[in-house]
Enzyme design. Structure first.
Site, PDB file in Angstrom:
ATOM      1  N   ASP A  73      16.165  51.681  56.711  1.00 42.78           N
ATOM      2  CA  ASP A  73      17.441  51.458  57.394  1.00 42.78           C
ATOM      3  C   ASP A  73      18.645  51.925  56.593  1.00 42.78           C
ATOM      4  O   ASP A  73      19.743  51.380  56.715  1.00 42.78           O
ATOM      5  CB  ASP A  73      17.625  49.961  57.752  1.00 42.78           C
ATOM      6  CG  ASP A  73      16.502  49.464  58.624  1.00 42.78           C
ATOM      7  OD1 ASP A  73      15.958  50.261  59.398  1.00 42.78           O
ATOM      8  OD2 ASP A  73      16.177  48.262  58.531  1.00 42.78           O
ATOM      9  N   LYS A  92      19.155  57.048  57.898  1.00 44.87           N
ATOM     10  CA  LYS A  92      18.486  58.356  57.992  1.00 44.87           C
ATOM     11  C   LYS A  92      18.820  59.054  59.314  1.00 44.87           C
ATOM     12  O   LYS A  92      19.130  60.246  59.334  1.00 44.87           O
ATOM     13  CB  LYS A  92      16.956  58.179  57.855  1.00 44.87           C
ATOM     14  CG  LYS A  92      16.535  57.582  56.525  1.00 44.87           C
ATOM     15  CD  LYS A  92      15.052  57.299  56.473  1.00 44.87           C
ATOM     16  CE  LYS A  92      14.613  56.128  57.336  1.00 44.87           C
ATOM     17  NZ  LYS A  92      15.086  54.798  56.920  1.00 44.87           N
ATOM     18  N   GLY A 108      13.423  52.505  63.380  1.00 41.94           N
ATOM     19  CA  GLY A 108      14.536  52.465  64.333  1.00 41.94           C
ATOM     20  C   GLY A 108      15.657  53.272  63.718  1.00 41.94           C
ATOM     21  O   GLY A 108      16.250  52.842  62.735  1.00 41.94           O
ATOM     22  N   HIS A 109      15.882  54.469  64.230  1.00 40.94           N
ATOM     23  CA  HIS A 109      16.879  55.364  63.650  1.00 40.94           C
ATOM     24  C   HIS A 109      18.073  55.461  64.589  1.00 40.94           C
ATOM     25  O   HIS A 109      17.946  55.900  65.728  1.00 40.94           O
ATOM     26  CB  HIS A 109      16.262  56.748  63.384  1.00 40.94           C
ATOM     27  CG  HIS A 109      15.202  56.725  62.323  1.00 40.94           C
ATOM     28  ND1 HIS A 109      14.555  57.850  61.871  1.00 40.94           N
ATOM     29  CD2 HIS A 109      14.691  55.698  61.594  1.00 40.94           C
ATOM     30  CE1 HIS A 109      13.697  57.506  60.925  1.00 40.94           C
ATOM     31  NE2 HIS A 109      13.754  56.213  60.750  1.00 40.94           N
ATOM     32  N   GLN A 129      11.092  54.594  57.340  1.00 38.65           N
ATOM     33  CA  GLN A 129      11.026  53.518  56.348  1.00 38.65           C
ATOM     34  C   GLN A 129      11.740  53.972  55.069  1.00 38.65           C
ATOM     35  O   GLN A 129      12.658  54.754  55.145  1.00 38.65           O
ATOM     36  CB  GLN A 129       9.581  53.087  56.056  1.00 38.65           C
ATOM     37  CG  GLN A 129       8.900  52.351  57.210  1.00 38.65           C
ATOM     38  CD  GLN A 129       8.423  53.256  58.321  1.00 38.65           C
ATOM     39  OE1 GLN A 129       7.664  54.178  58.102  1.00 38.65           O
ATOM     40  NE2 GLN A 129       8.861  52.991  59.546  1.00 38.65           N
ATOM     41  N   THR A 135       4.717  49.230  54.235  1.00 32.53           N
ATOM     42  CA  THR A 135       4.134  49.746  55.469  1.00 32.53           C
ATOM     43  C   THR A 135       2.837  50.478  55.095  1.00 32.53           C
ATOM     44  O   THR A 135       2.421  50.455  53.940  1.00 32.53           O
ATOM     45  CB  THR A 135       5.145  50.629  56.239  1.00 32.53           C
ATOM     46  OG1 THR A 135       4.605  50.895  57.538  1.00 32.53           O
ATOM     47  CG2 THR A 135       5.439  51.941  55.498  1.00 32.53           C
ATOM     48  N   ARG A 183      18.914  41.394  58.368  1.00 33.07           N
ATOM     49  CA  ARG A 183      18.430  42.054  57.153  1.00 33.07           C
ATOM     50  C   ARG A 183      18.925  41.283  55.935  1.00 33.07           C
ATOM     51  O   ARG A 183      20.051  40.784  55.931  1.00 33.07           O
ATOM     52  CB  ARG A 183      18.942  43.494  57.091  1.00 33.07           C
ATOM     53  CG  ARG A 183      18.385  44.373  58.201  1.00 33.07           C
ATOM     54  CD  ARG A 183      18.986  45.790  58.119  1.00 33.07           C
ATOM     55  NE  ARG A 183      18.547  46.629  59.219  1.00 33.07           N
ATOM     56  CZ  ARG A 183      19.320  47.534  59.833  1.00 33.07           C
ATOM     57  NH1 ARG A 183      20.567  47.702  59.450  1.00 33.07           N
ATOM     58  NH2 ARG A 183      18.842  48.267  60.814  1.00 33.07           N
TER      59      ARG A 183
HETATM   60  P1  GDP Z   1      17.690  54.353  59.599  1.00 36.92           P
HETATM   61  O1  GDP Z   1      16.491  53.572  59.994  1.00 36.92           O
HETATM   62  O2  GDP Z   1      17.651  54.790  58.180  1.00 36.92           O
HETATM   63  O3  GDP Z   1      17.987  55.510  60.526  1.00 36.92           O
HETATM   64  O4  GDP Z   1      18.939  53.343  59.710  1.00 36.92           O
HETATM   65  P2  GDP Z   1      19.211  52.310  60.912  1.00 36.92           P
HETATM   66  O5  GDP Z   1      19.680  53.065  62.093  1.00 36.92           O
HETATM   67  O6  GDP Z   1      18.079  51.378  61.089  1.00 36.92           O
HETATM   68  O7  GDP Z   1      20.358  51.437  60.261  1.00 36.92           O
HETATM   69  C1  GDP Z   1      21.566  51.973  59.827  1.00 36.92           C
HETATM   70  C2  GDP Z   1      22.698  51.276  60.593  1.00 36.92           C
HETATM   71  O8  GDP Z   1      23.916  51.534  59.944  1.00 36.92           O
HETATM   72  C3  GDP Z   1      22.865  51.773  62.015  1.00 36.92           C
HETATM   73  O9  GDP Z   1      23.343  50.727  62.809  1.00 36.92           O
HETATM   74  C4  GDP Z   1      23.916  52.873  61.860  1.00 36.92           C
HETATM   75  O10 GDP Z   1      24.665  53.081  63.057  1.00 36.92           O
HETATM   76  C5  GDP Z   1      24.793  52.269  60.808  1.00 36.92           C
HETATM   77  N1  GDP Z   1      25.472  53.214  59.917  1.00 36.92           N
HETATM   78  C6  GDP Z   1      25.023  54.394  59.422  1.00 36.92           C
HETATM   79  N2  GDP Z   1      25.921  54.897  58.552  1.00 36.92           N
HETATM   80  C7  GDP Z   1      26.936  54.028  58.493  1.00 36.92           C
HETATM   81  C8  GDP Z   1      28.154  53.967  57.750  1.00 36.92           C
HETATM   82  O11 GDP Z   1      28.461  54.822  56.928  1.00 36.92           O
HETATM   83  N3  GDP Z   1      28.956  52.871  57.953  1.00 36.92           N
HETATM   84  C9  GDP Z   1      28.624  51.889  58.827  1.00 36.92           C
HETATM   85  N4  GDP Z   1      29.475  50.862  58.954  1.00 36.92           N
HETATM   86  N5  GDP Z   1      27.504  51.919  59.541  1.00 36.92           N
HETATM   87  C10 GDP Z   1      26.657  52.957  59.366  1.00 36.92           C
HETATM   88  P1  IMO Z   2      13.252  52.700  59.422  1.00 40.01           P
HETATM   89  O1  IMO Z   2      12.589  54.030  59.605  1.00 40.01           O
HETATM   90  C1  IMO Z   2      13.098  48.739  57.620  1.00 40.01           C
HETATM   91  C2  IMO Z   2       9.162  46.894  57.212  1.00 40.01           C
HETATM   92  C3  IMO Z   2       8.870  45.676  58.064  1.00 40.01           C
HETATM   93  C4  IMO Z   2       7.853  44.964  57.172  1.00 40.01           C
HETATM   94  C5  IMO Z   2       7.072  46.116  56.542  1.00 40.01           C
HETATM   95  C6  IMO Z   2       5.769  46.441  57.272  1.00 40.01           C
HETATM   96  O2  IMO Z   2      14.079  52.272  60.570  1.00 40.01           O
HETATM   97  O3  IMO Z   2      13.987  52.650  58.109  1.00 40.01           O
HETATM   98  P2  IMO Z   2       5.098  47.515  59.589  1.00 40.01           P
HETATM   99  O4  IMO Z   2       5.642  47.318  60.970  1.00 40.01           O
HETATM  100  O5  IMO Z   2       5.204  48.898  59.097  1.00 40.01           O
HETATM  101  O6  IMO Z   2       3.727  46.949  59.448  1.00 40.01           O
HETATM  102  O7  IMO Z   2       6.022  46.590  58.654  1.00 40.01           O
HETATM  103  O8  IMO Z   2       7.932  47.233  56.589  1.00 40.01           O
HETATM  104  N1  IMO Z   2       9.599  48.077  57.988  1.00 40.01           N
HETATM  105  C7  IMO Z   2      10.857  48.528  57.996  1.00 40.01           C
HETATM  106  N2  IMO Z   2      11.979  48.015  57.439  1.00 40.01           N
HETATM  107  N3  IMO Z   2      13.144  49.904  58.298  1.00 40.01           N
HETATM  108  C8  IMO Z   2      12.037  50.426  58.843  1.00 40.01           C
HETATM  109  O9  IMO Z   2      12.005  51.665  59.391  1.00 40.01           O
HETATM  110  C9  IMO Z   2      10.826  49.715  58.742  1.00 40.01           C
HETATM  111  N4  IMO Z   2       9.555  49.925  59.184  1.00 40.01           N
HETATM  112  C10 IMO Z   2       8.810  48.918  58.701  1.00 40.01           C
HETATM  113  O10 IMO Z   2      10.022  44.914  58.274  1.00 40.01           O
HETATM  114  O11 IMO Z   2       8.524  44.300  56.132  1.00 40.01           O
HETATM  115 MG    MG Z   3      16.012  51.705  60.865  1.00 38.19          MG
END
Ligand code: GDP
Ligand code: IMO
Ligand code: MG
Length: 424
Positions: free
Chosen positions: A13, A16, A40-41, A223, A238, A304
């Site tokens: 998270d 990416k 979840g991107h 991840q 994971t 988180r």
């Molecule tokens: P990913 O899994 O690495 O793609 O990241 P996620 O989408 O799960 O989580 C990142 C969260 O931070 C999302 O809600 C994005 O919209 C948000 N986000 C990304 N970059 C920034 C930033 O620079 N500032 C803020 N406030 N939010 C951001």
């Molecule tokens: P993105 O790509 C954050 C965590 C879960 C759990 C562990 C194992 O959005 O960054 P799993 O479902 O793979 O068996 O879970 O890994 N986890 C993540 N945490 N971002 C993710 O993906 C994750 N994918 C799995 O919360 O602790």
């Molecule tokens: Mg994510």
């Protein structure tokens, strides 16, 4: 041409999805190499927020091919839902979305096994997203799995029935675990029909020919490094290799074909699910970061866990991945602090340790912090790094000095446009 890699350096998270979307105009192909719908991107542009789970984050840009590699595990049900959500954008999926024939399928019984296994672990549970990831990769390495290529074969139903029978036998070992498979199977088979309508390819062949033709490829990690099956905080990880090496096995790309490695990290640190997190803040500071950063999971909605940047952890991740440049995300979230902390090393049993040890759980570990001046002002309207407050520039330089890798991107908000380039 070589493949550039973009991946998370913390526990996922990091942002990416946003940076892949920002970088996509520089590439011809965006390829996911591991993970599945546990990811979840999030991407934001034109006032709309999109969350992608299996589909690569280049899907909103024209003329770019998005490839789901052999290292990814696909749940046809989640995939169908993702496609439905994208319907208003008139994307030519047949042309712009390719699936590896070797990618493994998540069956409904994999999800049930994930749930049963987690429930049986009780307080030791991993905190899995319960998307069936672990059981699917277990069947892959156990040589039982079903792959995308199988759905085009006449014996697919037979293979499916045999695997389900095996799974039902396993589920019977979990006392008191109740389930109704019949209601899960119809949407699965419907999803399989949807996958059949897409383009499945020998993706390793496709990619290597693309290199020869001069195409530019970006591999999108899911991840984060600390969730890697080998190098993460095992067993709270994971089931795939989230690190650069995963690109080679997850796409069929030779190590000599790896180009730039872009490591993404938050200006602080988060983790969702169970497991060690040395710099976690279980206090009002952690709560403030969670609120300011809206730190709730994009896949599960879970809060988180939040803490400060951890240099030993970051150096470890940079080393394992061979990171060549860094993107620092969510700098704007720290705007409310007058002082920011960075963990420089740990004290373990009275000794100074500045690397990430074998197991940080259940040991006497104290993170040691250095306090750094915060910028304490709004960053979200910035359009150029030159105009950034000096305190932010000092924080960036401090991290660059300690991590020995340049920070080329500083992100100051979730939108595509809130991205500052710091390329020298
Ligand atoms: P990913 O899994 O690495 O793609 O990241 P996620 O989408 O799960 O989580 C990142 C969260 O931070 C999302 O809600 C994005 O919209 C948000 N986000 C990304 N970059 C920034 C930033 O620079 N500032 C803020 N406030 N939010 C951001
Ligand atoms: P993105 O790509 C954050 C965590 C879960 C759990 C562990 C194992 O959005 O960054 P799993 O479902 O793979 O068996 O879970 O890994 N986890 C993540 N945490 N971002 C993710 O993906 C994750 N994918 C799995 O919360 O602790
Ligand atoms: Mg994510």
């Amino acid at each position: 041409m070589k493949v550039d890699v973009l991946l998370g350096l913390q526990w996922g998270d990091e942002g990416k999805g946003k940076i892949v979307d920002v970088l996509t105009p520089q590439y011809d192909i965006i390829a996911r190499f591991q993970g599945g719908p546990n990811a979840g991107h999030t991407l934001e542009f034109n006032g709309i927020k999109h969350v992608l789970h299996t589909i690569p984050s280049g899907i909103f840009r024209d003329d770019v091919v998005n490839l789901v590699g052999n290292g990814v595990v696909i749940d046809p049900v989640v995939f169908q839902k993702e496609l439905e959500k994208l319907a208003p954008f008139n994307i030519d999926f047949k042309k712009r979305l390719l699936l590896s024939k070797k990618a493994h399928l998540i069956l409904p019984t994999h999800r049930l096994l994930d749930a049963a296994s987690e429930a049986a672990k009780g307080k030791n549970k991993i905190g899995s997203t319960l998307k069936g990831i672990g059981p699917t990769y277990m069947d892959k390495t156990g040589r039982n799995g079903l792959r995308v290529g199988d759905i085009f074969m006449s014996n697919f139903q037979e293979k499916y029935d045999a695997l389900v029978e095996k799974h039902v036998g396993m589920l019977n070992h979990y006392d008191g675990f109740e389930y109704d498979l019949s209601e899960l199977e119809a949407p699965f088979m419907e999803g399989i029909e949807v996958l059949k309508g897409l383009t499945a390819v020998d993706s390793e062949q496709y990619l290597n020919e693309a290199f020869k033709a001069g195409k530019r490829v970006l591999a999108e990690g899911a991840q984060g490094t600390m969730l890697d099956i080998d190098f993460g905080t095992y067993p709270f990880v994971t089931s795939s290799n989230t690190v650069t090496a995963g690109t080679c096995t997850g796409l069929g790309v030779a190590p000599t074909k790896i180009g730039n490695v872009i490591g993404i990290f938050k200006a602080y640190c988060t983790r969702v699910g169970s497991g060690p997190f040395p710099t976690e803040l279980n206090d009002e500071v952690g709560e403030l970061i969670r609120q300011e950063g809206r730190e709730f999971g994009a896949t599960t909605g879970r809060p988180r866990r939040c803490g400060w940047v951890d240099l030993p952890q970051m150096k470890y991740a940079i080393m394992i991945n061979g990171v060549t440049e860094l993107s620092m995300m969510k700098a704007d979230v720290l705007s409310c602090f007058e002082k920011i902390k960075v963990c420089t090393h740990y004290i373990i049993d009275g000794e100074r340790v500045d690397y990430f040890p074998f197991d940080v759980d259940g040991i006497n570990l104290t993170p040691v912090y250095e306090e750094i001046e915060g910028w304490n002002c709004d960053l979200t309207q910035l359009t150029s790094y030159d105009d950034a407050p000096q305190a932010l520039k000092n924080y960036v330089s401090y991290l660059e000095r300690n991590l020995e890798v340049p920070i080329t991107v500083v992100s100051v908000g979730p939108d595509r446009t809130q991205t500052l380039s710091n390329k020298k």
